[in-house]
Scaffold this motif. Structure first.
Motif, PDB file in Angstrom:
ATOM      1  N   SER A  42       2.033   6.414  -3.733  1.00  0.00           N
ATOM      2  CA  SER A  42       1.062   6.959  -2.776  1.00  0.00           C
ATOM      3  C   SER A  42       0.474   8.255  -3.318  1.00  0.00           C
ATOM      4  O   SER A  42       0.814   9.361  -2.884  1.00  0.00           O
ATOM      5  CB  SER A  42       1.733   7.192  -1.419  1.00  0.00           C
ATOM      6  N   SER A  95      -7.702   1.371  -1.185  1.00  0.00           N
ATOM      7  CA  SER A  95      -6.619   2.006  -0.420  1.00  0.00           C
ATOM      8  C   SER A  95      -6.512   3.491  -0.734  1.00  0.00           C
ATOM      9  O   SER A  95      -5.418   4.047  -0.813  1.00  0.00           O
ATOM     10  CB  SER A  95      -5.290   1.302  -0.697  1.00  0.00           C
ATOM     11  N   THR A 182      -9.415  -2.453   0.454  1.00  0.00           N
ATOM     12  CA  THR A 182      -8.106  -2.805  -0.085  1.00  0.00           C
ATOM     13  C   THR A 182      -8.167  -3.850  -1.201  1.00  0.00           C
ATOM     14  O   THR A 182      -7.126  -4.300  -1.669  1.00  0.00           O
ATOM     15  CB  THR A 182      -7.184  -3.345   1.031  1.00  0.00           C
ATOM     16  N   ASN A 212      -1.506  -4.088  -0.703  1.00  0.00           N
ATOM     17  CA  ASN A 212      -0.794  -4.178   0.561  1.00  0.00           C
ATOM     18  C   ASN A 212      -0.372  -2.767   0.953  1.00  0.00           C
ATOM     19  O   ASN A 212       0.567  -2.208   0.379  1.00  0.00           O
ATOM     20  CB  ASN A 212       0.421  -5.096   0.435  1.00  0.00           C
ATOM     21  N   GLU A 213      -1.061  -2.184   1.915  1.00  0.00           N
ATOM     22  CA  GLU A 213      -0.812  -0.792   2.259  1.00  0.00           C
ATOM     23  C   GLU A 213       0.545  -0.579   2.921  1.00  0.00           C
ATOM     24  O   GLU A 213       1.127   0.493   2.817  1.00  0.00           O
ATOM     25  CB  GLU A 213      -1.933  -0.283   3.165  1.00  0.00           C
ATOM     26  N   SER A 214       1.073  -1.600   3.592  1.00  0.00           N
ATOM     27  CA  SER A 214       2.369  -1.448   4.261  1.00  0.00           C
ATOM     28  C   SER A 214       3.532  -1.455   3.277  1.00  0.00           C
ATOM     29  O   SER A 214       4.535  -0.773   3.488  1.00  0.00           O
ATOM     30  CB  SER A 214       2.559  -2.549   5.304  1.00  0.00           C
ATOM     31  N   THR A 215       3.402  -2.228   2.189  1.00  0.00           N
ATOM     32  CA  THR A 215       4.485  -2.291   1.203  1.00  0.00           C
ATOM     33  C   THR A 215       4.239  -1.393  -0.003  1.00  0.00           C
ATOM     34  O   THR A 215       5.161  -1.130  -0.772  1.00  0.00           O
ATOM     35  CB  THR A 215       4.676  -3.733   0.696  1.00  0.00           C
ATOM     36  N   GLY A 216       2.995  -0.949  -0.186  1.00  0.00           N
ATOM     37  CA  GLY A 216       2.679  -0.126  -1.339  1.00  0.00           C
ATOM     38  C   GLY A 216       2.663  -0.905  -2.637  1.00  0.00           C
ATOM     39  O   GLY A 216       2.863  -0.330  -3.711  1.00  0.00           O
ATOM     40  N   LYS A 217       2.411  -2.211  -2.558  1.00  0.00           N
ATOM     41  CA  LYS A 217       2.385  -3.044  -3.755  1.00  0.00           C
ATOM     42  C   LYS A 217       1.005  -3.655  -3.950  1.00  0.00           C
ATOM     43  O   LYS A 217       0.301  -3.953  -2.990  1.00  0.00           O
ATOM     44  CB  LYS A 217       3.442  -4.144  -3.665  1.00  0.00           C
TER      45      LYS A 217
END
Length: 410
Positions: A42, A95, A182, A212-217
């Motif tokens: 991040s 993102s 994204t 994938n913003e929730s997993t950071g992948k």
């Protein structure tokens, strides 16, 4: 030396790539797709998009004279325990992160005497808008090892990775196509080496990025081995710009015009992986064609840009400061210098009287791979295009690495 060592030792990089996830899934234009998944930290560099119109009003009269130049030196990860040589490449924003893709990456110890690993291409993340040259490597570092950011197309390509004289190389010399906040698409040249010094370009491949913003992948997918084969124009491999939800993809006529002519394709950003939905601009008729051009000779009149000096690499973007679409580029015959031409629309008419922006300092040989990166607009509040970051590949006796520069127009 580096390219030979890279070819010999690439086998090790394919082992490291096993840390990613490879899957097979359906695609709109192929029965299989190859993907890699890896983590992205991040590190935020907020992306602010522009809103260009297809036909703009006349230019504002803002100056194309460069007022200031600020150099940042080598683009690298300053905390790394490795010295990494790499070249080419382009940038991508999604993102609220600014990513960089580079070509052949060769890692050595800081002292430079021990080879650590290599990959056909690599991904990094920009750590700051204030220092565009400061990167954090994601796919080639002492922490994660080394693996290509772009997956091979099965064993057809990866089986050659262990050979010093027969290998595939996936290289990009352009920025990605912004599809959403994204996601993005990117075009890579597909090169096959028959020896350490002899290669043939087979066309360009498409790579899709999804964050994938929730997993950071991030998932990096190749939905097809080739988007456009070498018998056609490599749309999207020279430059691109998005206007009103449509991607305009520029490709050089390398075979028949020796990079003097630029041809153009258009597709909705929601359908970029569906080749059946592409349209091809014919500047002679001022209309789109639905059939993919497969030329057997030069089609100068159909090209959106016809230049007297061959193009090498470039970036098309909309400058709010100038109220114009601009192409900042390196030429093939006069490498090492950034130049600019402009137009009221991606479709032209393009003013091909070039403006010299910045002559790079040359190392042991000419500089190459020059691109502009308009997402670094944010450092000049609200005036997109007054300040633009540039990057290029600088050659030394040890290897090649990218350099970063920011120019500000008067």
């Amino acid at each position: 030396m580096l390219s030979f060592v890279y070819a010999v030792l690439l086998a090790a990089s394919s082992v490291a790539a096993a840390t990613t996830t490879t899957t097979t899934s359906a695609a709109t234009t192929a029965s299989t797709a190859y993907s890699s998944v890896f983590a992205v930290p991040s590190i935020f560099t907020p992306y602010v998009s522009t809103n260009p119109k297809l036909e703009t009003s006349p230019e504002t009269g803002a100056s194309y004279t460069v007022k200031t130049i600020k150099g940042y030196g080598e683009m690298e990860y300053y905390a790394s325990t490795w010295k990494i040589y790499r070249d080419g490449g382009g940038s991508c924003s999604f993102s609220n992160r600014t990513m960089w893709l580079f070509n052949d990456a060769n890692a050595y110890t800081i002292s430079g005497d021990v080879f650590a690993g290599a990959a056909s291409n690599s991904m990094s993340i920009a750590t700051s808008f204030d220092h565009p040259g400061s990167l954090k490597d994601l796919t080639i570092s002492s922490a994660v090892g080394y693996f290509p950011a772009t997956p091979w197309w099965g064993t057809e390509e990866s089986q050659y990775a262990t050979s010093p004289s027969h290998r595939y190389a996936l290289w990009t010399y352009t920025n990605c196509v912004q599809l959403s906040s994204t996601s993005a698409a990117h075009f890579f040249l597909v090169n096959k080496f028959s020896s350490a010094t002899s290669s043939k370009q087979y066309g360009n491949t498409m790579v899709l990025y999804s964050m994938n913003e929730s997993t950071g992948k991030i998932t990096v997918t190749r939905p097809m081995q080739y988007a456009f084969q070498n018998t056609s124009y490599p749309y999207g491999s020279f430059a691109n710009v998005v206007v009103n939800g449509y991607a305009y993809l520029f490709g050089l006529d390398r075979l028949y015009s020796t990079n003097l002519d630029v041809h153009l394709a258009q597709v909705s950003t929601t359908s970029i992986s569906d080749l059946a939905k592409y349209r091809y601009w014919n500047a002679e008729t001022q209309a789109y064609e639905t059939t993919l051009p497969v030329p057997t000779a030069r089609r100068k009149a159909a090209a959106v840009i016809q230049s007297s000096i061959a193009f090498s690499t470039g970036t098309v973007f909309f400058s709010e400061y100038h109220n114009a679409f601009v192409l900042i580029y390196f030429s093939s015959y006069e490498d090492s210098t950034f130049r600019l031409i402009r137009s009221p629309s991606p479709l032209g008419p393009w003013n091909t009287t070039s403006i010299t922006l910045y002559k790079t300092k040359v190392g042991t040989a000419y500089s190459y791979g020059g691109l502009a990166h308009p997402q670094f607009y944010q450092s000049v509040a609200g005036i997109a295009g007054k300040e633009v970051m540039l990057h290029y590949s600088y050659q030394t006796s040890s290897g090649t690495y990218p350099k970063a520069v920011t120019i500000t127009f008067a």
